[in-house]
Every structure is written in C-alpha cells, then in structure tokens.
Design an enzyme around this catalytic site. Structure first.
Site, PDB file in Angstrom:
ATOM      1  N   GLY A  53       0.785  -1.229   0.000  1.00  0.00           N
ATOM      2  CA  GLY A  53       0.000   0.000   0.000  1.00  0.00           C
ATOM      3  C   GLY A  53       0.817   1.278   0.000  1.00  0.00           C
ATOM      4  N   GLY A 104       2.913   2.476  -2.377  1.00  0.00           N
ATOM      5  CA  GLY A 104       2.816   3.167  -3.670  1.00  0.00           C
ATOM      6  C   GLY A 104       1.536   3.987  -3.751  1.00  0.00           C
ATOM      7  N   TYR A 147      -1.356   2.136 -11.814  1.00  0.00           N
ATOM      8  CA  TYR A 147      -1.864   3.503 -11.975  1.00  0.00           C
ATOM      9  C   TYR A 147      -3.348   3.515 -12.334  1.00  0.00           C
ATOM     10  CZ  TYR A 147       2.957   5.070 -11.632  1.00  0.00           C
ATOM     11  OH  TYR A 147       4.222   5.332 -11.172  1.00  0.00           O
TER      12      TYR A 147
HETATM   13  C1  COA Z   1       4.956   0.546  -9.014  1.00  0.00           C
HETATM   14  C2  COA Z   1       5.189   0.583  -7.507  1.00  0.00           C
HETATM   15  C3  COA Z   1       5.536   2.006  -7.098  1.00  0.00           C
HETATM   16  C4  COA Z   1       3.918   0.138  -6.801  1.00  0.00           C
HETATM   17  O1  COA Z   1       4.090   0.314  -5.403  1.00  0.00           O
HETATM   18  P1  COA Z   1       3.445  -0.677  -4.327  1.00  0.00           P
HETATM   19  O2  COA Z   1       3.736  -0.120  -2.987  1.00  0.00           O
HETATM   20  O3  COA Z   1       3.880  -2.055  -4.597  1.00  0.00           O
HETATM   21  O4  COA Z   1       1.900  -0.537  -4.682  1.00  0.00           O
HETATM   22  P2  COA Z   1       0.657  -0.697  -3.667  1.00  0.00           P
HETATM   23  O5  COA Z   1       0.955  -1.808  -2.725  1.00  0.00           O
HETATM   24  O6  COA Z   1       0.321   0.615  -3.081  1.00  0.00           O
HETATM   25  O7  COA Z   1      -0.475  -1.141  -4.680  1.00  0.00           O
HETATM   26  C5  COA Z   1      -1.705  -0.445  -4.848  1.00  0.00           C
HETATM   27  C6  COA Z   1      -2.602  -1.343  -5.674  1.00  0.00           C
HETATM   28  O8  COA Z   1      -2.000  -1.585  -6.961  1.00  0.00           O
HETATM   29  C7  COA Z   1      -1.764  -2.974  -7.131  1.00  0.00           C
HETATM   30  N1  COA Z   1      -0.497  -3.124  -7.826  1.00  0.00           N
HETATM   31  C8  COA Z   1       0.739  -2.724  -7.421  1.00  0.00           C
HETATM   32  N2  COA Z   1       1.653  -3.012  -8.362  1.00  0.00           N
HETATM   33  C9  COA Z   1       0.989  -3.610  -9.370  1.00  0.00           C
HETATM   34  C10 COA Z   1       1.402  -4.135 -10.624  1.00  0.00           C
HETATM   35  N3  COA Z   1       2.685  -4.093 -11.026  1.00  0.00           N
HETATM   36  N4  COA Z   1       0.460  -4.697 -11.419  1.00  0.00           N
HETATM   37  C11 COA Z   1      -0.842  -4.727 -11.038  1.00  0.00           C
HETATM   38  N5  COA Z   1      -1.296  -4.229  -9.846  1.00  0.00           N
HETATM   39  C12 COA Z   1      -0.380  -3.679  -9.040  1.00  0.00           C
HETATM   40  C13 COA Z   1      -1.741  -3.572  -5.751  1.00  0.00           C
HETATM   41  O9  COA Z   1      -2.062  -4.937  -5.767  1.00  0.00           O
HETATM   42  C14 COA Z   1      -2.789  -2.720  -5.052  1.00  0.00           C
HETATM   43  O10 COA Z   1      -4.078  -3.177  -5.415  1.00  0.00           O
HETATM   44  P3  COA Z   1      -5.320  -3.127  -4.365  1.00  0.00           P
HETATM   45  O11 COA Z   1      -5.504  -1.676  -4.004  1.00  0.00           O
HETATM   46  O12 COA Z   1      -6.444  -3.687  -5.151  1.00  0.00           O
HETATM   47  O13 COA Z   1      -4.895  -3.949  -3.210  1.00  0.00           O
HETATM   48  C15 COA Z   1       6.317  -0.404  -7.093  1.00  0.00           C
HETATM   49  O14 COA Z   1       6.041  -1.672  -7.656  1.00  0.00           O
HETATM   50  C16 COA Z   1       7.719   0.013  -7.533  1.00  0.00           C
HETATM   51  O15 COA Z   1       8.367   0.832  -6.901  1.00  0.00           O
HETATM   52  N6  COA Z   1       8.215  -0.584  -8.619  1.00  0.00           N
HETATM   53  C17 COA Z   1       9.572  -0.313  -9.114  1.00  0.00           C
HETATM   54  C18 COA Z   1       9.744   1.093  -9.622  1.00  0.00           C
HETATM   55  C19 COA Z   1       8.749   1.437 -10.702  1.00  0.00           C
HETATM   56  O16 COA Z   1       8.622   0.743 -11.698  1.00  0.00           O
HETATM   57  N7  COA Z   1       8.040   2.562 -10.480  1.00  0.00           N
HETATM   58  C20 COA Z   1       7.010   3.026 -11.377  1.00  0.00           C
HETATM   59  C21 COA Z   1       7.585   3.769 -12.505  1.00  0.00           C
HETATM   60  S1  COA Z   1       6.392   3.879 -13.818  1.00  0.00           S
END
Ligand code: COA
Length: 138
Positions: free
Chosen positions: A81, A83, A118
C-alpha cells in the site's frame, strides 16, 4: 503497515539515488540529482523507522501541468500500500495547489507492467507515445 512515517519535501539526493538503485540500474549523478531535488515542486518520502522505503515527486508549472516522476517503493516493501499512499499524497498536493474550479492535467509515464497500478488509482492510458533522447552536454 504500522511504523511508517511520511515526510514532505525532505527527500535528499542521496536518498533518491539509494532508492533508485534498489529498483533500477544507471542512477543519475549526485550533481544532477541535487539540482532536480531543488527544482521539484513537491517531494514525498516514506520511512520505516530510519529506513527510507518509498519516494515520489511532482514536477510541473503549478498551473496547467503536473507531472509525476520517480515513484519507487523498495522491493521488499512493495504490495503493502505504500505506492498508493505516495500517489495519494501527490494528488493531495494538486488538490491543495491547483487553480480552483479548473481541470488540471496530471501526467506520468509508466512501463507496461506498472499501468494496472496507476489504473487502480484513476489514471488511464492514451494513444500518446513517449519520445526521448539522451542529450549529452559537453
Ligand atoms: C509501481 C510501484 C511504485 C507500486 O508500489 P506498491 O507499494 O507495490 O503498490 P501498492 O501496494 O500501493 O499497490 C496499490 C494497488 O496496486 C496494485 N499493484 C501494485 N503493483 C501492481 C502491478 N505491477 N500490477 C498490477 N497491480 C499492481 C496492488 O495490488 C494494489 O491493489 P489493491 O488496491 O487492489 O490492493 C512499485 O512496484 C515500484 O516501486 N516498482 C519499481 C519502480 C517502478 O517501476 N516505479 C514506477 C515507474 S512507472
């Protein structure tokens, strides 16, 4: 998750590079990053105890365009959560600073496997393609 602290506009260049390196190769230079932090509209960082576990920043002109950059959650803290929390903080900044009564374009660039993340937060993809160039400064 318990024990998380959110900090505003305190993210340092060193912390930025540390988090960048937890997910991507080729971190930018300290000099470039310091300048970027200084010129960012709004920086959010999330700590678990003393450890930085997430960051995101908003760049833009405060009027027409707000652009989300560098959303990173440390791998071992993903899917908890954080992100979502980061994006919500950035959107709160837009709500508090955007011109009242107007529609504001909030943009970002996402790699395909992050698009669902997103979309869950209200963003939608369009047909625009990202064009880029790495421009070398002598
Ligand atoms: C993208 C990123 C920021 C997501 O952060 P996170 O803390 O894992 O996300 P959250 O836990 O807040 O997820 C929020 C929701 O999105 C979903 N989600 C997160 N990543 C996902 C993915 N890659 N694909 C599908 N759903 C995803 C979660 O399951 C959650 O769903 P819910 O609300 O139904 O439970 C993280 O994966 C990251 O840092 N990745 C590497 C860097 C990167 O690629 N950044 C983005 C640049 S475009």
């Amino acid at each position: 998750m318990d024990g998380l602290t959110v900090k505003y506009n305190q993210l340092t260049a060193e912390e930025f590079i540390l988090l960048w390196e937890s997910v991507w190769d080729g971190a930018p230079s300290l000099e470039q990053t310091k300048l970027a932090m200084k010129n960012t509209l709004f920086r959010v960082s999330v700590f678990h105890g003393d450890k930085i576990v997430g960051m995101a920043r908003m760049i833009g002109d405060m009027g027409l365009n707000y652009y989300i950059k560098d959303v990173v959650v440390r791998p071992e803290y993903q899917r908890m959560g954080i992100g979502k929390m980061l994006i919500n903080e950035l959107m709160k900044f837009v709500a508090e600073n955007g011109v009242k009564g107007t529609d504001i374009f909030v943009e970002l660039c996402a790699v395909p496997d992050k698009i669902p993340f997103y979309e869950k937060l209200g963003f939608s993809a369009n047909e625009a393609q990202r064009l880029k160039m790495m421009y070398h400064i002598d």
